[in-house]
Motif scaffolding. Structure first.
Motif, PDB file in Angstrom:
ATOM      1  N   GLU A 112       5.784 -10.037 -18.148  1.00  0.00           N
ATOM      2  CA  GLU A 112       5.879 -11.355 -17.903  1.00  0.00           C
ATOM      3  C   GLU A 112       6.817 -11.504 -16.964  1.00  0.00           C
ATOM      4  N   ASP A 113       8.153 -10.708 -16.971  1.00  0.00           N
ATOM      5  CA  ASP A 113       9.198 -11.014 -16.266  1.00  0.00           C
ATOM      6  C   ASP A 113       9.291  -9.989 -15.211  1.00  0.00           C
ATOM      7  N   ASN A 114       8.436  -8.931 -15.045  1.00  0.00           N
ATOM      8  CA  ASN A 114       8.530  -7.709 -14.265  1.00  0.00           C
ATOM      9  C   ASN A 114       7.789  -8.000 -12.769  1.00  0.00           C
ATOM     10  N   PRO A 115       8.192  -7.563 -11.910  1.00  0.00           N
ATOM     11  CA  PRO A 115       7.537  -7.460 -10.405  1.00  0.00           C
ATOM     12  C   PRO A 115       6.328  -6.694 -10.563  1.00  0.00           C
ATOM     13  N   LYS A 116       5.567  -7.542  -9.523  1.00  0.00           N
ATOM     14  CA  LYS A 116       4.067  -6.962  -9.607  1.00  0.00           C
ATOM     15  C   LYS A 116       3.848  -6.335  -8.157  1.00  0.00           C
ATOM     16  N   ASN A 117       3.307  -5.111  -8.039  1.00  0.00           N
ATOM     17  CA  ASN A 117       2.986  -4.815  -6.701  1.00  0.00           C
ATOM     18  C   ASN A 117       1.770  -5.390  -6.156  1.00  0.00           C
ATOM     19  N   GLU A 118       1.904  -5.918  -4.929  1.00  0.00           N
ATOM     20  CA  GLU A 118       0.841  -6.783  -4.230  1.00  0.00           C
ATOM     21  C   GLU A 118       0.195  -5.752  -3.060  1.00  0.00           C
ATOM     22  N   SER A 119      -0.929  -5.851  -2.977  1.00  0.00           N
ATOM     23  CA  SER A 119      -1.641  -5.339  -1.866  1.00  0.00           C
ATOM     24  C   SER A 119      -3.106  -5.768  -1.799  1.00  0.00           C
ATOM     25  N   GLY A 174      -0.722   0.827  -3.954  1.00  0.00           N
ATOM     26  CA  GLY A 174      -1.169  -0.656  -3.867  1.00  0.00           C
ATOM     27  C   GLY A 174      -1.188  -1.351  -5.069  1.00  0.00           C
ATOM     28  N   LYS A 175      -2.113  -2.134  -5.394  1.00  0.00           N
ATOM     29  CA  LYS A 175      -2.205  -3.390  -6.182  1.00  0.00           C
ATOM     30  C   LYS A 175      -2.088  -2.871  -7.441  1.00  0.00           C
ATOM     31  N   SER A 176      -0.971  -3.639  -8.497  1.00  0.00           N
ATOM     32  CA  SER A 176      -1.027  -3.436 -10.060  1.00  0.00           C
ATOM     33  C   SER A 176      -2.032  -4.156 -10.585  1.00  0.00           C
ATOM     34  N   ILE A 177      -2.484  -3.861 -11.512  1.00  0.00           N
ATOM     35  CA  ILE A 177      -3.314  -4.511 -12.456  1.00  0.00           C
ATOM     36  C   ILE A 177      -2.626  -5.458 -13.252  1.00  0.00           C
ATOM     37  N   VAL A 210      -5.077  -2.924  -1.304  1.00  0.00           N
ATOM     38  CA  VAL A 210      -5.430  -1.606  -1.423  1.00  0.00           C
ATOM     39  C   VAL A 210      -5.194  -1.584  -3.004  1.00  0.00           C
ATOM     40  N   HIS A 211      -6.294  -0.850  -3.703  1.00  0.00           N
ATOM     41  CA  HIS A 211      -6.067  -0.025  -5.062  1.00  0.00           C
ATOM     42  C   HIS A 211      -6.496   1.262  -5.048  1.00  0.00           C
ATOM     43  N   LEU A 212      -5.932   2.335  -4.726  1.00  0.00           N
ATOM     44  CA  LEU A 212      -6.709   3.607  -4.450  1.00  0.00           C
ATOM     45  C   LEU A 212      -5.978   4.523  -5.448  1.00  0.00           C
ATOM     46  N   ASP A 213      -6.783   5.001  -6.499  1.00  0.00           N
ATOM     47  CA  ASP A 213      -6.587   5.989  -7.317  1.00  0.00           C
ATOM     48  C   ASP A 213      -6.578   7.432  -6.989  1.00  0.00           C
ATOM     49  N   MET A 214      -5.615   8.439  -7.247  1.00  0.00           N
ATOM     50  CA  MET A 214      -5.688   9.622  -6.730  1.00  0.00           C
ATOM     51  C   MET A 214      -5.282  10.586  -8.011  1.00  0.00           C
ATOM     52  N   ILE A 215      -5.944  11.666  -8.193  1.00  0.00           N
ATOM     53  CA  ILE A 215      -5.781  12.631  -9.597  1.00  0.00           C
ATOM     54  C   ILE A 215      -4.858  13.806  -9.368  1.00  0.00           C
ATOM     55  N   VAL A 216      -4.049  13.802 -10.395  1.00  0.00           N
ATOM     56  CA  VAL A 216      -3.322  15.304 -10.697  1.00  0.00           C
ATOM     57  C   VAL A 216      -3.881  15.910 -11.661  1.00  0.00           C
ATOM     58  N   ASP A 217      -4.344  17.267 -11.714  1.00  0.00           N
ATOM     59  CA  ASP A 217      -4.813  18.167 -12.767  1.00  0.00           C
ATOM     60  C   ASP A 217      -3.671  18.487 -13.704  1.00  0.00           C
ATOM     61  N   MET A 218      -3.613  18.226 -14.884  1.00  0.00           N
ATOM     62  CA  MET A 218      -2.722  18.434 -15.874  1.00  0.00           C
ATOM     63  C   MET A 218      -2.861  19.682 -16.904  1.00  0.00           C
ATOM     64  N   SER A 219      -3.684  20.227 -16.615  1.00  0.00           N
ATOM     65  CA  SER A 219      -4.478  21.413 -17.601  1.00  0.00           C
ATOM     66  C   SER A 219      -3.714  22.572 -17.778  1.00  0.00           C
ATOM     67  N   GLU A 220      -2.947  22.760 -16.683  1.00  0.00           N
ATOM     68  CA  GLU A 220      -1.974  23.973 -16.757  1.00  0.00           C
ATOM     69  C   GLU A 220      -0.522  23.574 -15.938  1.00  0.00           C
ATOM     70  N   ALA A 260       0.852  -1.151  -0.079  1.00  0.00           N
ATOM     71  CA  ALA A 260      -0.023  -0.082   0.082  1.00  0.00           C
ATOM     72  C   ALA A 260       0.936   1.205  -0.033  1.00  0.00           C
ATOM     73  N   ARG A 261       2.131   1.118   0.312  1.00  0.00           N
ATOM     74  CA  ARG A 261       2.942   2.509   0.258  1.00  0.00           C
ATOM     75  C   ARG A 261       3.716   2.352  -1.170  1.00  0.00           C
ATOM     76  N   ARG A 262       3.379   1.507  -2.158  1.00  0.00           N
ATOM     77  CA  ARG A 262       3.978   1.758  -3.224  1.00  0.00           C
ATOM     78  C   ARG A 262       3.089   1.960  -4.635  1.00  0.00           C
ATOM     79  N   LEU A 263       3.406   2.337  -5.675  1.00  0.00           N
ATOM     80  CA  LEU A 263       2.520   2.897  -6.693  1.00  0.00           C
ATOM     81  C   LEU A 263       2.242   1.615  -7.530  1.00  0.00           C
ATOM     82  N   GLY A 264       0.874   1.153  -7.715  1.00  0.00           N
ATOM     83  CA  GLY A 264       0.651   0.047  -8.717  1.00  0.00           C
ATOM     84  C   GLY A 264       0.262   0.358  -9.819  1.00  0.00           C
TER      85      GLY A 264
END
Length: 365
Positions: A321-328, A312-315, A330-340, A276-280
């Motif tokens: 196939e050979d890369n690590p997958k973040n397991e949790s 949290g959890k990666s989809i 939790v999967h909590l999306d949070m948003i950054v405004d990129m309009s300016e 839960a402390r890493r990006l998924g």
């Protein structure tokens, strides 16, 4: 019945899933979505499927979680057995009260999420065709600060569109991200974060597992994330709204955090488990028919001119196939405004500035 409900049901059974003769279909939906429930049963019947409807959420869900002994919780094997026999699962969100669980202890909600993790794993498997969608309901309209009629128009504008054209538009971003090694996201004065996505595929999400859709997403390499992010838009978790969340990453892990409102909720989520402390997930919203924030992540994360990052959890489909997958759990999306005052760089090349992509008119670079 509103003809848009009929069209919504058709998209669900024909494009988002593929209901066929003999399919066992579970519709997880409440009474607030009665019109869509009726339309779906009709469409499923026409295609030879066998539907049943189940409900979860609302007052009964709150009552159960407030009553449980979290130490004695066990996996719901009866639900697992039902899903084992399910070919198509359709989950419809429609709320009478979006804050129904706001007075439930966060620890109880997290405990329930943990015992449901095997169910989530099953839903992400290849044997069940799954879609999550929204029916316009008064509770959701109120949370969006819109009239019921206005919210209904908003929902159907986001859902009922030319998904083939949207898929082609998004393919241009997929072609940039797929061979890439590193992504940098900069916005305002407090967001400057880099991450490796090398070897992880970019997923073109258009009216498949979610409706509405309209995003391209991938997974960061779990220990590669460095920098800081200030999330511009609030996120609702367990009926509580976390505003102004700020995360600082080092070697992929959140080493510091704060929030302007309900920081304790954010702390509880981050402490759920190690993952839960890493990006998924890193997702880029591309549905410009979603033009306003409505406190509903099913829509908000698809909004044009935004980026979302999920702790949290990666989809599964976004991890090589050979890369690590973040397991949790939790999967909590949070948003950054990129309009300016913002840009996205891929391997040092700017591919989006102030919400405009390199393949769109008006990009200045």
């Amino acid at each position: 019945m509103d003809p848009r409900v009929d069209r919504h049901a058709e998209l669900i059974v024909d494009r988002c899933t593929d209901v066929s003769e003999g399919d066992n279909v579970v519709l997880l939906s409440g009474p607030e979505a009665e019109d869509l429930n009726v339309a779906l049963f009709e469409k499923i019947g026409e295609r030879g499927g066998m539907p049943i409807r189940a409900t979860q959420g609302g007052r009964e869900h709150r009552s159960f979680i407030r009553a449980i002994d979290t130490e004695a919780l066990t996996e719901p094997n009866h639900l697992d057995s039902l899903l084992e026999a399910t070919d198509v699962l359709i989950m419809v969100r429609a709320s009478r009260n979006v804050a129904e669980t706001s007075d439930v202890a966060p620890e109880s909600m997290q405990a329930f999420a943990q015992i449901m993790e095997p169910i989530q794993d099953h839903l992400e498997g290849e044997n069940t065709d799954t879609v999550i969608t929204q029916h316009p309901a008064p509770g959701d309209a109120q949370k969006a600060e819109m009239s019921t009629d206005g919210y209904t128009d908003f929902v159907y504008d986001a859902i009922d569109q030319d998904w083939d054209a949207q898929e082609e538009h998004q393919r241009q971003l997929v072609e940039i991200l797929d061979p890439a090694a590193e992504v940098r996201v900069v916005a305002g004065e407090e967001t400057d974060v880099t991450m490796s996505i090398e070897g992880n595929p970019a997923v073109n999400s258009v009216a498949d597992e979610n409706l509405p859709s309209g995003e391209v997403f991938t997974a960061p390499i779990p220990d590669s994330v460095e920098g800081t992010v200030r999330f511009d838009m609030p996120v609702v978790r367990h009926g509580r709204e976390v505003e102004g969340a700020y995360l600082e990453f080092e070697d992929g892990e959140v080493i510091a955090h704060e929030a302007e409102q309900n920081e304790a909720v954010l702390t509880g989520i981050l402490n759920t488990d190690g993952g839960a402390r890493r990006l998924g997930e890193l997702g880029i919203g591309m549905n410009r028919d979603i033009d306003r924030f409505t406190h509903n992540m099913l829509f908000d994360e698809k909004m044009g001119d935004t980026v979302h990052m999920a702790i949290g959890k990666s989809i599964e489909e976004s991890v090589g196939e050979d890369n690590p997958k973040n397991e949790s759990v939790v999967h909590l999306d949070m948003i950054v405004d990129m309009s300016e005052d913002s840009f996205i760089e891929v391997d040092g090349e700017r591919i989006q500035e102030d919400g405009t992509f390199v393949f769109e008119d008006g990009f200045e670079g």
